[in-house]
Design a protein around this motif. Sequence first.
Motif, short mmCIF file in Angstrom:
data_model
loop_
_atom_site.label_atom_id
_atom_site.label_comp_id
_atom_site.label_asym_id
_atom_site.label_seq_id
_atom_site.Cartn_x
_atom_site.Cartn_y
_atom_site.Cartn_z
N ALA A 75 43.80 -0.95 -13.18
CA ALA A 75 42.71 -0.10 -13.68
C ALA A 75 41.41 -0.41 -12.95
O ALA A 75 40.66 0.50 -12.58
N ILE A 76 41.14 -1.68 -12.71
CA ILE A 76 39.92 -2.07 -12.00
C ILE A 76 39.96 -1.57 -10.55
O ILE A 76 38.97 -1.05 -10.04
N VAL A 77 41.11 -1.69 -9.90
CA VAL A 77 41.24 -1.23 -8.52
C VAL A 77 41.06 0.29 -8.44
O VAL A 77 40.34 0.79 -7.58
N ILE A 78 41.68 1.02 -9.36
CA ILE A 78 41.56 2.49 -9.35
C ILE A 78 40.10 2.92 -9.53
O ILE A 78 39.62 3.81 -8.84
N SER A 79 39.39 2.25 -10.44
CA SER A 79 37.98 2.63 -10.64
C SER A 79 37.12 2.19 -9.46
O SER A 79 36.13 2.84 -9.16
N SER A 80 37.50 1.12 -8.78
CA SER A 80 36.72 0.63 -7.64
C SER A 80 36.85 1.51 -6.41
O SER A 80 35.91 1.63 -5.63
N ILE A 81 38.01 2.12 -6.23
CA ILE A 81 38.21 2.93 -5.02
C ILE A 81 37.75 4.37 -5.19
O ILE A 81 37.91 5.18 -4.28
N GLY A 82 37.17 4.69 -6.34
CA GLY A 82 36.55 6.00 -6.49
C GLY A 82 37.30 7.02 -7.30
O GLY A 82 37.06 8.22 -7.15
N TYR A 83 38.23 6.58 -8.12
CA TYR A 83 38.96 7.51 -8.99
C TYR A 83 38.78 7.13 -10.46
O TYR A 83 39.74 6.81 -11.15
N PRO A 84 37.54 7.15 -10.95
CA PRO A 84 37.30 6.70 -12.33
C PRO A 84 37.99 7.55 -13.39
O PRO A 84 38.30 7.06 -14.47
N ALA A 85 38.29 8.81 -13.08
CA ALA A 85 38.95 9.67 -14.07
C ALA A 85 40.38 9.21 -14.33
O ALA A 85 40.94 9.48 -15.39
N TYR A 86 40.99 8.48 -13.37
CA TYR A 86 42.37 8.02 -13.52
C TYR A 86 42.47 6.58 -14.02
O TYR A 86 43.56 6.06 -14.19
N THR A 87 41.34 5.95 -14.24
CA THR A 87 41.32 4.57 -14.70
C THR A 87 41.97 4.44 -16.07
O THR A 87 42.60 3.44 -16.38
N GLY A 88 41.81 5.45 -16.90
CA GLY A 88 42.35 5.39 -18.26
C GLY A 88 43.86 5.34 -18.33
O GLY A 88 44.41 4.86 -19.32
N ILE A 89 44.54 5.80 -17.31
CA ILE A 89 46.01 5.82 -17.35
C ILE A 89 46.59 4.42 -17.46
O ILE A 89 47.35 4.14 -18.39
N PRO A 90 46.24 3.48 -16.56
CA PRO A 90 46.77 2.13 -16.78
C PRO A 90 46.15 1.44 -18.00
O PRO A 90 46.79 0.59 -18.63
N LEU A 91 44.92 1.83 -18.37
CA LEU A 91 44.32 1.23 -19.56
C LEU A 91 45.05 1.65 -20.84
O LEU A 91 45.05 0.91 -21.82
N LEU A 92 45.67 2.81 -20.84
CA LEU A 92 46.45 3.24 -22.00
C LEU A 92 47.65 2.33 -22.24
O LEU A 92 48.12 2.20 -23.36
N TYR A 93 48.15 1.73 -21.17
CA TYR A 93 49.30 0.83 -21.30
C TYR A 93 48.98 -0.35 -22.21
O TYR A 93 49.84 -0.79 -22.99
#
Length: 156
Positions: free
Chosen positions: A123-141
């Motif tokens: 989730a941290i990597v996804i938000s760091s590389i510029g895709y904050p809208a997709y950060t929630g997907i691994p956070l839902l896990y």
Amino acid sequence: MGNNQYDFRETSSSLIIFFVSFLVVVSYYFQFSKFFGRIKKISGWQIFAYTIFLMLVSLFPFMTQIDNGIHPAYFTIIYVLYIIVTSRFASLIIKYTYRLNEIIISRHQSRKPWDLIVMSALAIVISSIGYPAYTGIPLLYLPIRSLITSIVYDED
């Protein structure tokens, strides 16, 4: 929405954060309802620690109101750290209260949550590389796994 434009990404991100927060709170509810059903005695310090834990949990709705669009990677790091600190604090309360009640902790309860660490890092990597809208997907896990664990696994 004042200028007749609607940004679904902002709303969906807030909704995912709300959903994650809600599931985390529900998993804590199931975890502590089993916990209180098993114990016979609790010390004053453990009651105080549980009160602090409840104050930490009460901050979850606040986390859904934070504007994560400015620095999504920082928000994700803070959010993941907040979940980790709250979860570890809950685990310590349970561990020491079980010790006071002479209840043996099962192997499942004492295992290390490597999958949670991996999903948090993702989730941290996804938000760091510029895709904050997709950060929630691994956070839902995180809360879904915790919820399933607290409901499915019996602590006997």
